[in-house]
Motif scaffolding. Sequence first.
Motif, PDB file in Angstrom:
ATOM      1  N   LEU A 198      47.195  34.883  44.563  1.00 31.94           N
ATOM      2  CA  LEU A 198      46.931  35.878  43.536  1.00 31.94           C
ATOM      3  C   LEU A 198      46.284  37.114  44.134  1.00 31.94           C
ATOM      4  N   VAL A 199      46.662  38.279  43.597  1.00 31.51           N
ATOM      5  CA  VAL A 199      45.984  39.544  43.880  1.00 31.51           C
ATOM      6  C   VAL A 199      45.432  40.074  42.567  1.00 31.51           C
ATOM      7  N   GLN A 200      44.166  40.439  42.568  1.00 29.71           N
ATOM      8  CA  GLN A 200      43.545  41.036  41.382  1.00 29.71           C
ATOM      9  C   GLN A 200      43.146  42.466  41.706  1.00 29.71           C
ATOM     10  N   SER A 201      43.442  43.378  40.775  1.00 27.76           N
ATOM     11  CA  SER A 201      43.109  44.786  40.979  1.00 27.76           C
ATOM     12  C   SER A 201      42.190  45.279  39.869  1.00 27.76           C
ATOM     13  N   PHE A 202      41.389  46.293  40.231  1.00 33.69           N
ATOM     14  CA  PHE A 202      40.395  46.841  39.318  1.00 33.69           C
ATOM     15  C   PHE A 202      40.365  48.358  39.453  1.00 33.69           C
ATOM     16  N   GLU A 203      39.922  49.017  38.412  1.00 34.21           N
ATOM     17  CA  GLU A 203      39.688  50.453  38.443  1.00 34.21           C
ATOM     18  C   GLU A 203      38.331  50.688  39.094  1.00 34.21           C
ATOM     19  N   THR A 204      38.309  51.460  40.171  1.00 30.80           N
ATOM     20  CA  THR A 204      37.043  51.618  40.894  1.00 30.80           C
ATOM     21  C   THR A 204      35.999  52.351  40.075  1.00 30.80           C
ATOM     22  N   ALA A 205      36.412  53.300  39.256  1.00 29.96           N
ATOM     23  CA  ALA A 205      35.444  54.114  38.510  1.00 29.96           C
ATOM     24  C   ALA A 205      34.664  53.299  37.496  1.00 29.96           C
ATOM     25  N   THR A 206      35.315  52.288  36.908  1.00 28.45           N
ATOM     26  CA  THR A 206      34.693  51.524  35.824  1.00 28.45           C
ATOM     27  C   THR A 206      34.538  50.039  36.123  1.00 28.45           C
ATOM     28  N   GLY A 207      35.263  49.521  37.113  1.00 27.55           N
ATOM     29  CA  GLY A 207      35.285  48.084  37.359  1.00 27.55           C
ATOM     30  C   GLY A 207      36.195  47.340  36.415  1.00 27.55           C
ATOM     31  N   ARG A 208      36.933  48.070  35.570  1.00 25.99           N
ATOM     32  CA  ARG A 208      37.797  47.434  34.580  1.00 25.99           C
ATOM     33  C   ARG A 208      38.957  46.708  35.267  1.00 25.99           C
ATOM     34  N   PRO A 209      39.222  45.438  34.904  1.00 27.64           N
ATOM     35  CA  PRO A 209      40.371  44.731  35.467  1.00 27.64           C
ATOM     36  C   PRO A 209      41.680  45.419  35.104  1.00 27.64           C
TER      37      PRO A 209
END
Length: 366
Positions: A294-305
Amino acid sequence: MASRRDFLAGLLAAGAVPRPGWAEAGAPDFLAAGRRGSGDYVLCGLRASGDLAFEVALPGRGHAGAGHPERPEAVAFARRPGTFALVIDCRTGAVLARLETPPGRHFMGHGTFSAEGRLLYTPENAFDEGQGRIGIWDASAGYRRIGEFWSGGIGPHEALFLPGSDVMAIANGGIDTHPDSGRTKLNLPVMRPALVYASAAGEILETVDLPPEWHLNSIRHLAVRSDGLVAAAMQWEGDVAAAPPLLMLHRRGQVPSFPAFDPAGHRAMQGYAGSVALSGDGRIVAISSPRGALVQSFETATGRPLAAVAQADVCGLAPAGEGLLLTSGTGRIARFSGAGAETLAEQPVAWDNHVVALNRAGSRPG
C-alpha cells in the motif's frame, strides 16, 4: 619540461577539459538497486519514463544509493549491517573506491553528499558503544575517511541536508543492534527514537522526541522539501493493533504533526512505512508499505489524507515532477499523482527498498 599528464591535469584544474557528467551515463533521473531473475544484484539508473539508463553489477544486495551531484558516480551501500560501500563509475561499472568502516562500526544502508559533492556523510552504528555516528568521507580525495560525529541518538538510518544549508536532518531509529546478535533488537523496552538536526561539523542543533507512549515508533527514513519541511517515515515495533501514525512532518523550531488515515486504513500499513517522499512540487507527501502492499498520500499543507493505492511489494518512492515515482519488488515502475498510480514500465528487476532522485548539477529530479 612538463609531462603530458601534468599538462592535462592543469587543463582539468582550469576547466579547459570537460569533466565527465551524468549525461555520459545515459542521463538518469533516479538510482535504484535490485535483483535480476538470475539472482545477480545490480544498481540501475532510471529515467523518468521508467526506462533503464544504465545497469552495473553489484557484489551483493544493495539498499540505497547516493549519487554524486556532478560526476557520474554512485555510492552503493550494502544492506545493514554492511561494513563496506562501493563507489561505482556509472558509465563503465568500474569500482572507483571501496569504503570500509573503522573497527566497531557498520553502515546503515544510506548516505548523502554535501551540496557541492566534496564530502560524503554516512549514518553508522558504533555497536560496541551503543551509539550512532555520522561518518565523513572526502570524495575529492578518493573517498578518504576524515572524521565522524555523534548522530544525537542510537541507530541513525538516514540523514539528509536541508536544501541551501549545512544543517543535516538525522533519523535516529533508536534501536540498538550488534553484529554478534544479527538483526536482533536489543533495547526495545527503553528505545528512544529522535529526529535530530546537526550542523555539518557535528553540533547538535535540535532534537525532536516522540511522545513517550510512542517510544517504539522507530524513525527510519526522510524526505526534505526546498523550504526545509522534513517528512519522516516510521516503523512501529509494538502491537500493530495499537500502532501510532507512521508519518511525521516537522519544521525546525515547531511542533511536529502526524498525518494518518482512519484506523482501518492505518492498520492496513501493518505498522511499517518503508519509504517516504515529497512530490516534486511539494504539495503531496506519501509513505509506502511493502508489508501492506500500500501507498498512502497526504496533503502536506493540512495533513489531510488523499488516497491509498494498492501495489504489490511496493516500497521505493521519489519525487517526479508534480507527483512521485514508485518502484516495487515485482519490477513495476509507476508514476503516482496522489490519487492513483500509472504504470510506466515493467522491468525484469526486483527493485529493492529505495529509489533515489538524482540532484544533478543544473537539473531537477524527475
